[in-house]
Enzyme design. Structure first.
Site, short mmCIF file in Angstrom:
data_model
loop_
_atom_site.label_atom_id
_atom_site.label_comp_id
_atom_site.label_asym_id
_atom_site.label_seq_id
_atom_site.Cartn_x
_atom_site.Cartn_y
_atom_site.Cartn_z
N HIS A 1 0.82 -1.21 0.00
CA HIS A 1 0.00 0.00 0.00
C HIS A 1 0.86 1.27 0.00
O HIS A 1 0.37 2.34 0.32
CB HIS A 1 -0.91 0.03 1.23
N HIS B 1 -6.84 -4.59 -0.95
CA HIS B 1 -6.09 -5.84 -0.87
C HIS B 1 -6.41 -6.76 -2.03
O HIS B 1 -6.24 -7.97 -1.93
CB HIS B 1 -6.42 -6.58 0.43
#
Ligand SMILES: Nc1ncnc2c1ncn2[C@@H]1O[C@H](COP(=O)(O)OP(=O)(O)O)[C@@H](O)[C@H]1O
Ligand SMILES: Nc1ncnc2c1ncn2[C@@H]1O[C@H](COP(=O)(O)OP(=O)(O)O)[C@@H](O)[C@H]1O
Ligand SMILES: [Mg+2]
Ligand SMILES: [Mg+2]
Ligand SMILES: [Mg+2]
Ligand SMILES: [Mg+2]
Lengths: 212, 331, 331, 212
Positions: free
Chosen positions: B57, B219
């Protein structure tokens, strides 16, 4: 007749082998309704467990289970790490320091493990999680133990029930874990954690059978 | 799989090594377990704001380590929550006596692993609090589920609480502030393409050339709905409306608008989307007072965007404007 | 084509509108012709450093407009040099009496259009100089060809000359400095995937799953060679060796290492590549004193990286460290 | 018999139509060895030319050509913008303020245009650029004009020669423009600028023929 620390170690090695073998399948299941890492997480964790029990050589079944718990907690990560870790920790506490596990102790350890998962994850049966594999396994183990079966048989009925439980997660809509974000779209897929639970129980049961 | 890597198993460790090399004046990296720590930690008497989660991320969270934001970041494997020992190591490395605030995105894995670490740290005598960020309106909120995910709002919580810690707020005040921000921030995201996790080797989901996922997480988990790809105007509306209506944000509100790239969406498109969002908010009488536009909470090479709105007041505006010096945010 | 846009014909204009909305304190945007100008321009007695080129390379150049860097940026259509009237408008908007320095990437289109604008501005009485950046070692340099492209080095030239202008250097000095930097900076890039130009609608080239382009430019033009995809170590070596050997950079040199993402390569991989480059330079005794890591000169959603090395001395180091306040670079 | 300002405007409209029609082909050619924008650039530019001549209504062929030049310079961008712009600017200068173009004037205008492109772009024939279409066109036009042909015939032999010249760029290795970055890899593709030059000359020649 009972399971010694060594038996438990052999069973964990076998579980690690089965997890490695099914790594890609677990990734695929998690890819469908999660983030595609469950196979990788479990494989990483069980490899570490095998490496650790080899060097640490714990001497009671409880010590093996406790060591497994700590290694899983510090290597798996994700949701399954703390959940499997807690399961093994509670199972370790349940068997205390006995040196050989009999049928009732195995059943008790399984129940304690499941209760640990529920305490941490707050999932109920039907939420499409590993609890859906554990709960029927615990019930089946209890009946078998009450019927006087030895650890091998107790584990084998538990594993069978876990497989059925895992299979039965397919139509469910997830209410816990990452799959719950999909809402209705989570239906139609087996829960990866339920599947890994069933696989691990099978591997352990198989070892117990072959060594009895 | 097309990636510039050597081995899927060592991606995070090698990347952290490069990050340490890139920013020696800002941070240091501990390995095994992996922790990114402010170069000058522990900072005496300053509450240590710590966050973490799966890698993939970036710049979240390591890129936000530095004065005015995070004391440490705990990177897990790609898309996998870090383990409690890593979180514990971060708490120890930054322990200044003022306590630690853990900023946790609401994922079962993150919550459980950080919770365990907090328990262990408490045993060691460190005052540790956790705040769960759950700003994703794409997910139905319910006590019977895992609840909403933590997404873009996390960046804002980290900045604001980091500023509070730096100005000397104590742990109680930092915790209160974090909860207050969580209560005022909402987000929603979408994707045009899926990310590819290195150890998986194929995209996390399959999406046709004319489809997009709405209500996506970070995700690679599929979104709430797969719909036909539409215009930028329509995409922004589909993200903004649920965000605005959830809190709700209303006519006359002052807000911070955070237009985030999920990774591979170019700035050219991101600014275009941002402009549309500004226009739509103006039409509703919502006043954009502060902006953040860029790839700040990403999902590997996923194409897509998310929009985050934070309801501002004087204190929050001041904390937002306070100096920050990190790899990714700096003013 | 998967893009968050309304209409290929209006992408640049809409994106500029969003950019203006996002950074009101830094810049203003003129349309028709499109120019991005410092909010406080013209800045009295400060040389106006101006750059521009086709859009699609963001944050280059608009993201570098602000104190300590560019006075204005001139964005053309996607991957297409802007026209002379746009460059002229930028010169006029920033005319402070101290003259303008045009930083031009060496592409026939950029060179010709900026040249024409400079001629026109000279007629208007403004002192305008042009410096051509041609740092791409992937292209053979020869007087019989268009010569080397301008790539990553452009970002460094803009920062350094912008700092010189801000400290008060006159036009002669700024021009000299720019030429000096161009003489000391070298780059090379590679791609894993192709960009898609909005008005074209399909990727600029086709690349198999196991292939990469080495020696790529930033306009979707194919590279010098198509080769099998290899490890990050090997990729970095294939970029770094020709860069180091070209100048050449030698044992004991102090350098700035700029590890650039072409757009869609995630930071996770970018830091990984940066770490490898730092290691390989250390092995050669070349000392990395400053770093820049991120997506600063991109090619829409192309996956890939470029490496740029600049040979530092005390003056360049000081100019690099000088404060800068732009959308994309800030310290 | 000669070309009036109106004839030139009609010819430019027809050129714009042909460029629009071949926009995608020019993009494809430029995609192979450049950056895939030549068709878009030329289409944008010639659309603007048409819009402008409609409102501005220039009164001599030279004025039309000059207006075309300024519009192309301020709308095409890229390499082709200044090059085509310069070509039209020099052609305008070459025809001065005559009101009807005869064969020799057309040939002279073409040569001036080519010289402008060479002055700006410094390409020689064989460098795989629009010069490879222009140079044979200029030669053919010169011969035809010297043989006493009128503007229609001069343009039509020029267009034919330009097509052959464009076609002949296919095996060449580019030495100028963006295609030069590819080195040997630029061989095997027709140069987009040479192709657009040939297309525009054809369109103009065709108009001249049909109006003579
Ligand atoms: N609250 C919970 N209670 C019980 N099991 C859960 C819970 N949340 C998730 N799980 C189990 O964890 C599995 C996912 O594990 P894993 O993929 O390793 O972690 P993550 O979801 O963090 O990526 C799910 O398939 C589910 O069986
Ligand atoms: N130096 C030059 N001299 C003559 N023609 C050139 C030169 N450089 C480029 N060209 C022509 O320009 C064409 C490309 O134009 P275009 O694609 O519109 O611009 P760009 O190359 O800037 O993208 C080439 O095909 C070539 O014919
Ligand atoms: Mg998972
Ligand atoms: Mg995970
Ligand atoms: Mg171009
Ligand atoms: Mg082109």
């Amino acid at each position: 007749m009972g399971c010694t620390a060594h038996d438990v170690i052999v069973a964990l090695r076998s579980a690690a082998a089965v997890v490695a073998e099914h790594r890609d399948e677990l990734i695929r299941l998690d890819r469908a309704i999660g983030d595609a890492d469950h196979g990788e997480n479990m494989d990483r964790g069980f490899r570490a467990v095998v490496a650790k029990v080899d060097t640490a050589a714990p001497e009671t079944p409880g010590a093996v289970l406790k060591l497994t718990a700590t290694v899983l907690i510090s290597t798996v990560g994700g949701a399954s790490g703390p959940l499997y870790g807690t399961a093994f920790l509670r199972a370790a506490a349940a068997v205390s320091d006995v040196t050989e596990l009999d049928g009732p102790t195995v059943a008790k350890a399984l129940r304690a493990g499941m209760e640990g998962v529920i305490a941490r994850g707050r999932a109920a049966t039907g939420d499409k999680t590993m609890v859906d594999a554990l709960a029927p396994a615990v019930e089946a183990a209890k009946s078998a133990a009450e019927a006087g079966e030895g650890p091998a048989k107790v584990l084998s009925v538990a594993a069978d029930a876990a497989h059925q439980g895992a299979q039965a997660t397919e139509p469910l809509v997830a209410r816990k874990g990452r799959a719950s974000y999909l809402g209705e779209r989570s239906a139609g897929h087996i829960d990866p954690g339920a599947r890994s639970t069933a696989l691990i129980l099978s591997a352990i049961a198989e070892t117990a059978r072959s060594r009895q | 799989m097309k990636k510039i890597i050597n081995d899927p198993a060592t991606v995070v460790a090698e990347s952290l090594r490069g990050m340490a090399a890139a920013h020696p004046e800002l941070l240091r990296v501990r390995t095994d377990p992996a922790v990114v720590v402010r170069a000058d930690a522990p900072v005496r008497d300053e509450v240590a704001v710590i966050s973490g989660g799966g890698s993939g991320h970036e710049p979240l969270h390591g890129g936000f380590v530095g004065p005015g934001m995070l004391a440490a970041a705990v990177p897990g494997a790609v898309f996998t929550s870090p383990t409690p020992d890593a979180v514990q190591a971060a708490i120890q490395e930054t322990d200044s006596g003022a306590g630690a605030l853990l900023v946790v995105k609401n994922y079962t894995g993150d919550v459980l692993n950080f919770e365990t670490a907090a328990e262990l740290a408490a045993v060691d005598g460190t005052d540790v609090r956790s705040v769960i960020v759950d700003d994703d309106v794409a997910v139905k909120d319910s006590t019977h589920t895992a609840g909403r995910r933590g997404v873009g709002g996390t960046v804002l919580v980290e900045k604001l609480v980091g500023a509070a810690a730096q100005r000397g707020d104590d742990l109680d005040a930092c915790e209160r502030l974090a909860r207050r921000v969580v209560g005022r921030v909402r987000s929603m995201g979408m994707a045009l393409t899926a990310p590819t996790v290195p150890h998986v080797g194929e995209p996390s989901f399959d999406l046709a050339e004319d489809e997009m996922e709405i209500g996506i997480g970070i995700h690679g988990e599929p979104g709430r709905a797969r719909v036909p790809l539409t215009s930028a105007d329509e995409i922004v509306r589909r993200l903004l409306d649920p965000v605005v209506e959830d809190l709700p944000f209303a006519d006359g509100d002052d807000v911070l608008l955070f237009t985030n790239s999920m990774g591979a969406t170019p700035l050219l498109e991101l600014y275009l989307a941002h402009g549309i969002a500004e226009r739509m908010l103006a039409e509703r009488g919502i006043r954009v007072r502060r902006r953040l536009v860029g790839p700040y909470i990403t999902s590997l090479e996923m194409q897509g965007i998310s929009l985050t709105l934070l309801k501002l007041d004087d204190e929050l505006t001041e904390l937002w404007d306070a100096p920050v010096r990190t790899a990714a945010l700096r003013w």
